[in-house]
Design a protein around this motif. Structure first.
Motif, mmCIF file in Angstrom:
data_model
loop_
_atom_site.group_PDB
_atom_site.id
_atom_site.type_symbol
_atom_site.label_atom_id
_atom_site.label_comp_id
_atom_site.label_asym_id
_atom_site.label_seq_id
_atom_site.Cartn_x
_atom_site.Cartn_y
_atom_site.Cartn_z
ATOM 1 N N ARG A 142 -4.079 -4.761 -0.220
ATOM 2 C CA ARG A 142 -2.712 -4.263 -0.371
ATOM 3 C C ARG A 142 -2.011 -4.131 0.976
ATOM 4 O O ARG A 142 -0.822 -4.404 1.100
ATOM 5 C CB ARG A 142 -2.724 -2.913 -1.085
ATOM 6 N N ARG A 143 -2.757 -3.701 2.001
ATOM 7 C CA ARG A 143 -2.141 -3.509 3.313
ATOM 8 C C ARG A 143 -1.801 -4.844 3.977
ATOM 9 O O ARG A 143 -1.019 -4.883 4.917
ATOM 10 C CB ARG A 143 -3.071 -2.701 4.212
ATOM 11 N N ASP B 154 0.862 -1.184 0.000
ATOM 12 C CA ASP B 154 0.000 0.000 0.000
ATOM 13 C C ASP B 154 0.898 1.235 0.000
ATOM 14 O O ASP B 154 1.628 1.479 0.961
ATOM 15 C CB ASP B 154 -0.899 -0.015 1.240
ATOM 16 N N ASP C 247 -7.526 -1.599 -1.117
ATOM 17 C CA ASP C 247 -6.651 -1.039 -0.077
ATOM 18 C C ASP C 247 -6.433 -2.050 1.048
ATOM 19 O O ASP C 247 -5.316 -2.199 1.563
ATOM 20 C CB ASP C 247 -7.262 0.243 0.498
#
Length: 499
Positions: free
Chosen positions: A371-372, A151, A368
């Motif tokens: 991705r994190r 991210d 998101d």
């Protein structure tokens, strides 16, 4: 985020607040009324220890010294790490006891990390850092490719990969009774618990419970008890003793209120148990006999988090659940699925029209979230053709493609295009998809299911009019084109580039 040695530590389960000592010392000579300060130069003993540490490090980092290792440890991913039993036995009571077994047949003994560590997996990088500490007494900086996410907006202070790496180091150091390293990791986790997402506190809490880290455990329990995580999630993911403590604490804080709420909770639990048992018929019966709906029970959220993908499909096929419903925390089923990262669950939700652009209360989309939770190492890893693909990369790629699909859905095929050109284009896309199935089977399966390409086959139809034939070719071409778009991760191969 780099794990560094904190000298404010003493042996024991809890962390001490003893003063910090620096490497350079100052002494007062006591003459006269003024304190004359004399700086001490490099300590010969410290220099000697530093040199010894550097020499022992060669056993880990220098290939010329690999033949001196007399045992092997197999870690996650079937990676073999050579170790020196003498050093490990002297530094760890666990290894001392393990290595008392005699060498059999003159071969190097081999130990499986998964058999030694009871709770959780320990990756290659964490094992190397642990060995570095045992050999040299020094802690290496956290390897960035396994302790940072992908991210671009994350500061990597408390993201999923960093927490997972710290937990791997904790699993190894606690199992092998390296008390100083356990205290170091515990201090680090204590510093980031308050900054972590609530979902990421759960694995920290479980690890603290299993390894009896009382200070870390009490901190996590207090934060979870005051959070908005529902009891269903907590009961599913926490050991019974821990859940009982949190439940009692919530009762004291009056976070669990009326008797009617408890009755509703029991009805919802029955629905969730039906999902756990893969019994859709029982689910239908429970819905008909109670006033609780699938949405009130957040059944689709539960299925997306814990159930087999086929159950997710069956729940969706009932047509009674809102695919974009947000639970009390503001999460849609797709947000929940993003944490689980199961491609088939993703496909089921997307095929029913789940909105990729929906955000959580703190502004995160499913992309998101994923991705994190994805390590840079996994996302950037280049798989060989035909090998199973990384689910993390696949999940992100599919979600990003779906986010852009609104632009591509309007792409049509000109009506005046002659049938010959349609056949040429169909051959091109059919061949491309065939290569995809051969070289990238996991990605191909997901893309074909999303585009529904297997069901939209181009069969020969007798007595078909020219207009109907052209229309059918258009439909098949559009389906294959969508499949190619979903395969945008083939960008690494020129064969699959989209012109």
């Amino acid at each position: 985020m780099i794990l560094e040695i904190d000298k404010n530590m003493e042996y024991g389960n809890e962390i001490s607040s003893s003063p910090t000592f620096t490497s350079s010392s100052h002494l007062s000579n006591g003459f006269g009324s003024e304190n004359h300060v004399m700086e001490i130069g490099p300590d010969p003993e410290n220099l000697s220890l530093s040199k010894l540490s550097a020499c022992l490090e060669n056993l880990l980092v220098n290939q010329e010294y690999e033949s001196y290792n007399d045992a092997e440890i197999v870690v996650e991913g079937n990676v073999v790490v050579g170790v020196n039993r003498c050093i490990l036995a002297a530094r760890s009571p666990y290894f001392h006891k393990l290595f008392q077994q005699q060498l059999e047949g003159g071969r190097k003994p081999r130990y499986e990390m998964s058999e030694m560590v009871r709770y959780g997996l320990v990756g290659h990088e964490a094992v190397k850092v642990m060995l570095q500490y045992l050999y040299t007494g020094r802690i290496k900086a956290s390897p960035r490719d396994v302790s940072t996410c992908v991210d671009s907006n994350c500061c990597h202070v408390a993201c999923g990969p960093l927490i997972n790496y710290a937990l791997e180091l904790l699993f190894a150091s606690a199992t092998f009774q390296i008390k100083e390293l356990v205290l170091l990791v515990q201090r680090h986790l204590l510093n980031i618990v308050e900054e972590s997402l609530m979902e990421d506190v759960i694995p920290i809490l479980v690890a603290a419970f299993h390894y009896h880290l009382n200070q870390l455990l009490s901190t996590c329990i207090e934060r979870v008890a005051k959070s908005d995580l529902n009891n269903v999630c907590l009961e599913k993911e926490l050991p019974p003793e821990v859940y009982g403590k949190i439940r009692s604490l919530r009762l004291e804080l009056e976070l669990v209120t009326t008797e009617s709420d408890l009755v509703l909770e029991k009805q919802i639990q029955r629905i969730h148990k039906a999902l756990d048992s893969d019994d859709v018929e029982l689910l239908k019966l429970l819905l008909s006999e109670s006033n609780v709906t699938l949405d009130e029970a957040y059944a689709l959220h539960y299925a997306a988090a814990y159930c087999d993908p086929k159950i997710v499909n069956e729940v969706l096929s009932l047509g009674l659940a809102d695919v974009d419903l947000k639970n009390r925390r503001g999460f849609t089923p797709l947000h929940v699925a993003a944490r689980r990262k199961e491609p088939l669950v993703l496909v089921a939700l997307l095929n029913k029209g789940a909105c990729v652009a929906e955000t959580t209360p703190d502004g995160r989309t499913a992309i998101d979230i994923c991705r994190r939770l994805t390590r840079a190492k996994d996302y950037n890893e280049n798989k060989k053709q035909g090998e199973p693909s990384n689910k993390d990369r696949l999940f992100i790629d599919v979600l990003e493609t779906k986010m852009r699909s609104s632009e591509s859905e309007n792409v049509g095929v000109p009506s005046q295009e002659i049938t010959y050109d349609l056949h040429m284009k169909l051959d091109y896309y059919e061949n491309r998809v065939s290569f995809a199935r051969l070289l990238y089977p996991a990605e191909a399966k997901v893309a074909m299911e999303i585009a529904d390409a297997d069901t939209n086959t181009c069969k020969v139809v007798l007595n078909e009019s020219a207009t109907a034939h052209t229309t059918r070719l258009h439909l098949r071409l559009l389906t294959l084109f969508k499949t190619g778009i979903n395969h945008h991760l083939f960008r690494n191969s020129a064969v699959f580039s989209i012109n």
